[in-house]
Design a protein around this motif. Structure first.
Motif, PDB file in Angstrom:
ATOM      1  N   PRO A  36       5.300  12.559  28.576  1.00 34.87           N
ATOM      2  CA  PRO A  36       6.234  12.258  29.791  1.00 34.87           C
ATOM      3  C   PRO A  36       6.459  10.817  29.866  1.00 34.87           C
ATOM      4  O   PRO A  36       7.570  10.499  30.516  1.00 34.87           O
ATOM      5  N   LEU A  37       5.664   9.885  29.444  1.00 33.58           N
ATOM      6  CA  LEU A  37       6.112   8.370  29.562  1.00 33.58           C
ATOM      7  C   LEU A  37       7.058   8.067  28.184  1.00 33.58           C
ATOM      8  O   LEU A  37       7.175   6.852  28.193  1.00 33.58           O
ATOM      9  N   PHE A  38       7.427   9.215  27.380  1.00 32.06           N
ATOM     10  CA  PHE A  38       7.962   8.728  26.070  1.00 32.06           C
ATOM     11  C   PHE A  38       9.248   7.824  26.310  1.00 32.06           C
ATOM     12  O   PHE A  38       9.425   6.756  25.458  1.00 32.06           O
ATOM     13  N   LYS A  39       9.946   8.212  27.228  1.00 32.62           N
ATOM     14  CA  LYS A  39      11.412   7.519  27.442  1.00 32.62           C
ATOM     15  C   LYS A  39      11.195   5.955  28.084  1.00 32.62           C
ATOM     16  O   LYS A  39      12.027   5.097  28.021  1.00 32.62           O
ATOM     17  N   PHE A  40       9.912   5.605  28.313  1.00 29.19           N
ATOM     18  CA  PHE A  40       9.446   4.335  28.770  1.00 29.19           C
ATOM     19  C   PHE A  40       8.669   3.436  27.731  1.00 29.19           C
ATOM     20  O   PHE A  40       7.922   2.502  28.016  1.00 29.19           O
ATOM     21  N   MET A  41       8.591   4.291  26.597  1.00 29.47           N
ATOM     22  CA  MET A  41       7.615   3.335  25.588  1.00 29.47           C
ATOM     23  C   MET A  41       8.630   2.842  24.375  1.00 29.47           C
ATOM     24  O   MET A  41       9.578   3.488  24.052  1.00 29.47           O
ATOM     25  N   THR A  42       7.731   1.812  23.663  1.00 29.87           N
ATOM     26  CA  THR A  42       7.975   1.322  22.363  1.00 29.87           C
ATOM     27  C   THR A  42       6.802   1.930  21.737  1.00 29.87           C
ATOM     28  O   THR A  42       5.716   1.383  21.954  1.00 29.87           O
ATOM     29  N   ILE A  43       7.270   2.638  20.599  1.00 28.72           N
ATOM     30  CA  ILE A  43       6.178   3.023  19.709  1.00 28.72           C
ATOM     31  C   ILE A  43       6.062   2.724  18.271  1.00 28.72           C
ATOM     32  O   ILE A  43       7.316   2.647  17.636  1.00 28.72           O
ATOM     33  N   LYS A  44       4.884   2.391  17.908  1.00 32.13           N
ATOM     34  CA  LYS A  44       4.672   1.942  16.488  1.00 32.13           C
ATOM     35  C   LYS A  44       3.897   2.762  15.782  1.00 32.13           C
ATOM     36  O   LYS A  44       2.692   3.054  16.068  1.00 32.13           O
ATOM     37  N   GLN A  92      -2.350   6.108  13.097  1.00 29.42           N
ATOM     38  CA  GLN A  92      -2.391   4.951  14.160  1.00 29.42           C
ATOM     39  C   GLN A  92      -1.036   4.674  14.938  1.00 29.42           C
ATOM     40  O   GLN A  92      -0.169   4.602  14.161  1.00 29.42           O
ATOM     41  N   VAL A  93      -1.126   4.757  16.206  1.00 33.18           N
ATOM     42  CA  VAL A  93       0.216   4.796  16.824  1.00 33.18           C
ATOM     43  C   VAL A  93      -0.148   3.885  18.034  1.00 33.18           C
ATOM     44  O   VAL A  93      -1.217   3.730  19.012  1.00 33.18           O
ATOM     45  N   ARG A  94       0.685   2.826  18.213  1.00 31.41           N
ATOM     46  CA  ARG A  94       0.576   1.694  19.350  1.00 31.41           C
ATOM     47  C   ARG A  94       1.715   2.016  20.148  1.00 31.41           C
ATOM     48  O   ARG A  94       2.957   2.130  19.765  1.00 31.41           O
ATOM     49  N   MET A  95       1.400   2.244  21.333  1.00 33.93           N
ATOM     50  CA  MET A  95       2.307   2.603  22.475  1.00 33.93           C
ATOM     51  C   MET A  95       2.384   1.510  23.580  1.00 33.93           C
ATOM     52  O   MET A  95       1.265   1.095  24.119  1.00 33.93           O
ATOM     53  N   ASP A  96       3.547   1.029  23.629  1.00 34.69           N
ATOM     54  CA  ASP A  96       3.972  -0.107  24.884  1.00 34.69           C
ATOM     55  C   ASP A  96       4.503   0.519  25.786  1.00 34.69           C
ATOM     56  O   ASP A  96       5.504   1.085  25.585  1.00 34.69           O
ATOM     57  N   VAL A  97       4.289   0.596  27.219  1.00 39.32           N
ATOM     58  CA  VAL A  97       4.735   1.196  28.119  1.00 39.32           C
ATOM     59  C   VAL A  97       5.666   0.124  29.131  1.00 39.32           C
ATOM     60  O   VAL A  97       5.030  -0.743  29.438  1.00 39.32           O
ATOM     61  N   HIS A  98       6.907   0.579  29.319  1.00 37.89           N
ATOM     62  CA  HIS A  98       7.713  -0.401  30.063  1.00 37.89           C
ATOM     63  C   HIS A  98       8.363   0.338  31.251  1.00 37.89           C
ATOM     64  O   HIS A  98       9.673   0.919  30.956  1.00 37.89           O
ATOM     65  N   MET A  99       7.671   0.612  32.163  1.00 40.25           N
ATOM     66  CA  MET A  99       8.123   1.602  33.521  1.00 40.25           C
ATOM     67  C   MET A  99       9.115   0.610  34.021  1.00 40.25           C
ATOM     68  O   MET A  99       8.631  -0.533  34.682  1.00 40.25           O
ATOM     69  N   PRO A 100      10.212   1.191  34.482  1.00 41.93           N
ATOM     70  CA  PRO A 100      11.017   0.293  35.505  1.00 41.93           C
ATOM     71  C   PRO A 100      10.348  -0.033  36.890  1.00 41.93           C
ATOM     72  O   PRO A 100       9.762   0.769  37.238  1.00 41.93           O
ATOM     73  N   HIS A 101      10.532  -1.098  37.264  1.00 46.17           N
ATOM     74  CA  HIS A 101      10.042  -1.758  38.413  1.00 46.17           C
ATOM     75  C   HIS A 101      10.509  -0.866  39.793  1.00 46.17           C
ATOM     76  O   HIS A 101       9.993  -0.784  40.558  1.00 46.17           O
TER      77      HIS A 101
END
Length: 96
Positions: free
Chosen positions: A72-80, A4-13
């Motif tokens: 591609p979004l990896f650098k903008f993610m917090t992953i658990k 199970q992988v939770r991915m929270d995306v934080h793209m810069p504004h």
């Protein structure tokens, strides 16, 4: 192995719109290819958040790491990541 992988995306504004659109298009294509192959079994959006919970079916930790770092979004993610295994009370014999 199932994870199970939770991915929270934080793209810069301040990310240029064209760059963001390109990243999102590549992310969609990559994730859909993984879904087609059976590696990315399930994906659910978390209501009200730019986040998802997904189930991955991979050979081992190294394969999961390669899949996730390829996003591609990896650098903008917090992953658990949470490893999963079949519960002994499960009635589904085919889901290991």
């Amino acid at each position: 192995m199932l994870f199970q992988v939770r991915m929270d995306v934080h793209m810069p504004h301040d990310l240029p719109q064209e760059e963001a659109a390109d990243i999102l298009a590549r992310e969609k294509a990559y994730s859909q290819a993984l879904q087609d192959s059976g590696t990315w079994r399930h994906i659910w959006r978390i209501a009200g958040q730019y986040a998802n919970v997904s189930i991955f079916d991979v050979k081992d930790n190294a394969e999961l790491h390669a899949v996730l770092t390829g996003l591609p979004l990896f650098k903008f993610m917090t992953i658990k990541v949470t490893p999963l295994l079949r519960h002994p009370s499960s009635i589904r014999e085919d889901d290991t």
